[in-house]
Design a protein around this motif. Sequence first.
Motif, PDB file in Angstrom:
ATOM      1  N   LYS A   3       0.825  -1.214   0.000  1.00  0.00           N
ATOM      2  CA  LYS A   3       0.000   0.000   0.000  1.00  0.00           C
ATOM      3  C   LYS A   3       0.853   1.256   0.000  1.00  0.00           C
ATOM      4  CE  LYS A   3      -3.726  -2.317   2.421  1.00  0.00           C
ATOM      5  NZ  LYS A   3      -4.286  -2.572   3.721  1.00  0.00           N
ATOM      6  N   VAL A   4       2.040   1.167   0.601  1.00  0.00           N
ATOM      7  CA  VAL A   4       2.955   2.308   0.673  1.00  0.00           C
ATOM      8  C   VAL A   4       4.372   1.832   0.350  1.00  0.00           C
ATOM      9  CG1 VAL A   4       1.563   3.582   2.350  1.00  0.00           C
ATOM     10  CG2 VAL A   4       3.354   2.050   3.169  1.00  0.00           C
ATOM     11  N   GLU A   5       5.225   2.786   0.028  1.00  0.00           N
ATOM     12  CA  GLU A   5       6.623   2.470  -0.266  1.00  0.00           C
ATOM     13  C   GLU A   5       7.489   2.486   0.990  1.00  0.00           C
ATOM     14  OE1 GLU A   5       8.006   5.068  -3.371  1.00  0.00           O
ATOM     15  OE2 GLU A   5       6.152   4.769  -4.499  1.00  0.00           O
ATOM     16  N   GLN A   6       7.126   3.335   1.922  1.00  0.00           N
ATOM     17  CA  GLN A   6       7.871   3.394   3.173  1.00  0.00           C
ATOM     18  C   GLN A   6       6.941   3.689   4.331  1.00  0.00           C
ATOM     19  OE1 GLN A   6      10.909   6.397   3.416  1.00  0.00           O
ATOM     20  NE2 GLN A   6       9.556   8.064   2.904  1.00  0.00           N
ATOM     21  N   LEU A   7       7.414   3.337   5.520  1.00  0.00           N
ATOM     22  CA  LEU A   7       6.642   3.522   6.748  1.00  0.00           C
ATOM     23  C   LEU A   7       7.465   4.408   7.667  1.00  0.00           C
ATOM     24  CD1 LEU A   7       3.997   2.576   8.052  1.00  0.00           C
ATOM     25  CD2 LEU A   7       5.222   0.562   8.887  1.00  0.00           C
ATOM     26  N   GLN A   8       6.852   5.453   8.196  1.00  0.00           N
ATOM     27  CA  GLN A   8       7.548   6.396   9.063  1.00  0.00           C
ATOM     28  C   GLN A   8       6.954   6.382  10.460  1.00  0.00           C
ATOM     29  OE1 GLN A   8       6.895  10.019   6.789  1.00  0.00           O
ATOM     30  NE2 GLN A   8       8.931   9.840   5.879  1.00  0.00           N
ATOM     31  N   LEU A   9       7.768   6.822  11.427  1.00  0.00           N
ATOM     32  CA  LEU A   9       7.298   6.974  12.796  1.00  0.00           C
ATOM     33  C   LEU A   9       8.167   7.986  13.507  1.00  0.00           C
ATOM     34  CD1 LEU A   9       9.428   5.434  14.981  1.00  0.00           C
ATOM     35  CD2 LEU A   9       8.493   3.438  13.833  1.00  0.00           C
ATOM     36  N   THR A  10       7.682   8.468  14.626  1.00  0.00           N
ATOM     37  CA  THR A  10       8.503   9.270  15.524  1.00  0.00           C
ATOM     38  C   THR A  10       8.475   8.595  16.883  1.00  0.00           C
ATOM     39  OG1 THR A  10       6.674  10.725  16.180  1.00  0.00           O
ATOM     40  CG2 THR A  10       8.022  11.448  14.322  1.00  0.00           C
ATOM     41  N   VAL A  11       9.593   8.699  17.594  1.00  0.00           N
ATOM     42  CA  VAL A  11       9.702   8.092  18.914  1.00  0.00           C
ATOM     43  C   VAL A  11      10.532   9.020  19.786  1.00  0.00           C
ATOM     44  CG1 VAL A  11      11.681   6.655  18.182  1.00  0.00           C
ATOM     45  CG2 VAL A  11      10.361   6.000  20.200  1.00  0.00           C
ATOM     46  N   VAL A  12      10.099   9.208  21.020  1.00  0.00           N
ATOM     47  CA  VAL A  12      10.839  10.087  21.917  1.00  0.00           C
ATOM     48  C   VAL A  12      12.262   9.530  22.045  1.00  0.00           C
ATOM     49  CG1 VAL A  12      10.096   8.991  24.090  1.00  0.00           C
ATOM     50  CG2 VAL A  12      10.705  11.396  24.076  1.00  0.00           C
ATOM     51  N   PHE A  33      13.735  -0.330  10.786  1.00  0.00           N
ATOM     52  CA  PHE A  33      13.596   1.123  10.747  1.00  0.00           C
ATOM     53  C   PHE A  33      14.964   1.763  10.970  1.00  0.00           C
ATOM     54  CE2 PHE A  33       9.288  -0.165  11.580  1.00  0.00           C
ATOM     55  CZ  PHE A  33       8.488   0.812  11.015  1.00  0.00           C
ATOM     56  N   VAL A  34      15.205   2.866  10.260  1.00  0.00           N
ATOM     57  CA  VAL A  34      16.459   3.602  10.424  1.00  0.00           C
ATOM     58  C   VAL A  34      16.140   5.051  10.778  1.00  0.00           C
ATOM     59  CG1 VAL A  34      17.834   2.128   8.913  1.00  0.00           C
ATOM     60  CG2 VAL A  34      16.592   4.045   7.937  1.00  0.00           C
ATOM     61  N   GLY A  35      16.976   5.619  11.620  1.00  0.00           N
ATOM     62  CA  GLY A  35      16.804   7.016  11.986  1.00  0.00           C
ATOM     63  C   GLY A  35      17.225   7.909  10.843  1.00  0.00           C
ATOM     64  N   TYR A  36      16.483   8.976  10.614  1.00  0.00           N
ATOM     65  CA  TYR A  36      16.862   9.917   9.560  1.00  0.00           C
ATOM     66  C   TYR A  36      16.833  11.362  10.044  1.00  0.00           C
ATOM     67  CZ  TYR A  36      11.839  10.732   8.708  1.00  0.00           C
ATOM     68  OH  TYR A  36      10.511  11.044   8.834  1.00  0.00           O
ATOM     69  N   GLY A  37      16.603  11.545  11.322  1.00  0.00           N
ATOM     70  CA  GLY A  37      16.608  12.901  11.844  1.00  0.00           C
ATOM     71  C   GLY A  37      16.187  12.948  13.293  1.00  0.00           C
ATOM     72  N   LEU A  38      16.368  14.105  13.870  1.00  0.00           N
ATOM     73  CA  LEU A  38      15.974  14.347  15.252  1.00  0.00           C
ATOM     74  C   LEU A  38      15.285  15.694  15.293  1.00  0.00           C
ATOM     75  CD1 LEU A  38      16.350  13.251  18.247  1.00  0.00           C
ATOM     76  CD2 LEU A  38      18.098  15.028  18.406  1.00  0.00           C
ATOM     77  N   GLU A  39      14.082  15.705  15.828  1.00  0.00           N
ATOM     78  CA  GLU A  39      13.385  16.967  16.031  1.00  0.00           C
ATOM     79  C   GLU A  39      13.576  17.377  17.482  1.00  0.00           C
ATOM     80  OE1 GLU A  39       9.032  19.143  15.748  1.00  0.00           O
ATOM     81  OE2 GLU A  39       9.196  17.060  15.088  1.00  0.00           O
ATOM     82  N   ALA A  40      14.424  18.372  17.688  1.00  0.00           N
ATOM     83  CA  ALA A  40      14.692  18.865  19.035  1.00  0.00           C
ATOM     84  C   ALA A  40      13.449  19.576  19.565  1.00  0.00           C
ATOM     85  CB  ALA A  40      15.878  19.820  19.023  1.00  0.00           C
ATOM     86  N   ARG A  41      13.179  19.361  20.841  1.00  0.00           N
ATOM     87  CA  ARG A  41      12.056  20.030  21.504  1.00  0.00           C
ATOM     88  C   ARG A  41      10.738  19.800  20.761  1.00  0.00           C
ATOM     89  NH1 ARG A  41      14.205  24.722  24.873  1.00  0.00           N
ATOM     90  NH2 ARG A  41      12.242  25.728  24.395  1.00  0.00           N
ATOM     91  N   ALA A  42      10.534  18.576  20.299  1.00  0.00           N
ATOM     92  CA  ALA A  42       9.343  18.246  19.517  1.00  0.00           C
ATOM     93  C   ALA A  42       8.069  18.352  20.340  1.00  0.00           C
ATOM     94  CB  ALA A  42       9.471  16.844  18.939  1.00  0.00           C
ATOM     95  N   LEU A  43       8.145  17.969  21.607  1.00  0.00           N
ATOM     96  CA  LEU A  43       6.982  18.005  22.490  1.00  0.00           C
ATOM     97  C   LEU A  43       7.328  18.763  23.757  1.00  0.00           C
ATOM     98  CD1 LEU A  43       5.885  14.255  22.243  1.00  0.00           C
ATOM     99  CD2 LEU A  43       4.931  16.188  20.986  1.00  0.00           C
ATOM    100  N   CYS A  44       6.319  19.431  24.302  1.00  0.00           N
ATOM    101  CA  CYS A  44       6.491  20.114  25.581  1.00  0.00           C
ATOM    102  C   CYS A  44       5.403  19.600  26.515  1.00  0.00           C
ATOM    103  CB  CYS A  44       6.371  21.617  25.408  1.00  0.00           C
ATOM    104  SG  CYS A  44       6.632  22.528  26.952  1.00  0.00           S
ATOM    105  N   VAL A  45       5.824  18.943  27.586  1.00  0.00           N
ATOM    106  CA  VAL A  45       4.897  18.375  28.559  1.00  0.00           C
ATOM    107  C   VAL A  45       5.192  19.015  29.912  1.00  0.00           C
ATOM    108  CG1 VAL A  45       4.073  16.274  29.674  1.00  0.00           C
ATOM    109  CG2 VAL A  45       4.845  16.192  27.291  1.00  0.00           C
TER     110      VAL A  45
END
Length: 166
Positions: free
Chosen positions: A115-124, A139-151
Amino acid sequence: MSSFQLRRLEARDVDAYRALRLDGLKRHPESFGASYEDEAKQPLDWFANRLTVAVIVGAFDTVGALVGVAGLTIPSAIKTRHKGILWGMYVLEAARGCGVSQRLVEAVIDEARGKVEQLQLTVVSSNAVAIRLYSKLGFVGYGLEARALCVDGQYFDEMLMALPHV
């Protein structure tokens, strides 16, 4: 828990899904983009609708209780529908350590295949156990979103990961 069954959640599962989802949001707010406060206010129909617009796989224990979930969304936009998104992964603490998480992710991968060519996810980024699992499954890492969430004033970075060839 040595035995469990996996299947796509249906309308009859909405109460159990809502309870499990809210449990995850409350216990691990750093692991989800959504908040307990926002989703706890939603009517049951909102959760039922989610079961129709996304594929949500559930893991059930031997007595039929829902102990884990993982979701798959495929965007409808022409330019992004080649990428699926694995989201909402959560397993009750009592069901961890016996393969439930791996089987849920494998089920989402199977659902995405063709159904798709690739599958993505984000994980803390501090969730080493989850990152190890996703890496083990390709799965391989391709980036880091700094300060993605604020709790509650605390920031959490999220690792971006993809399974390049589903």
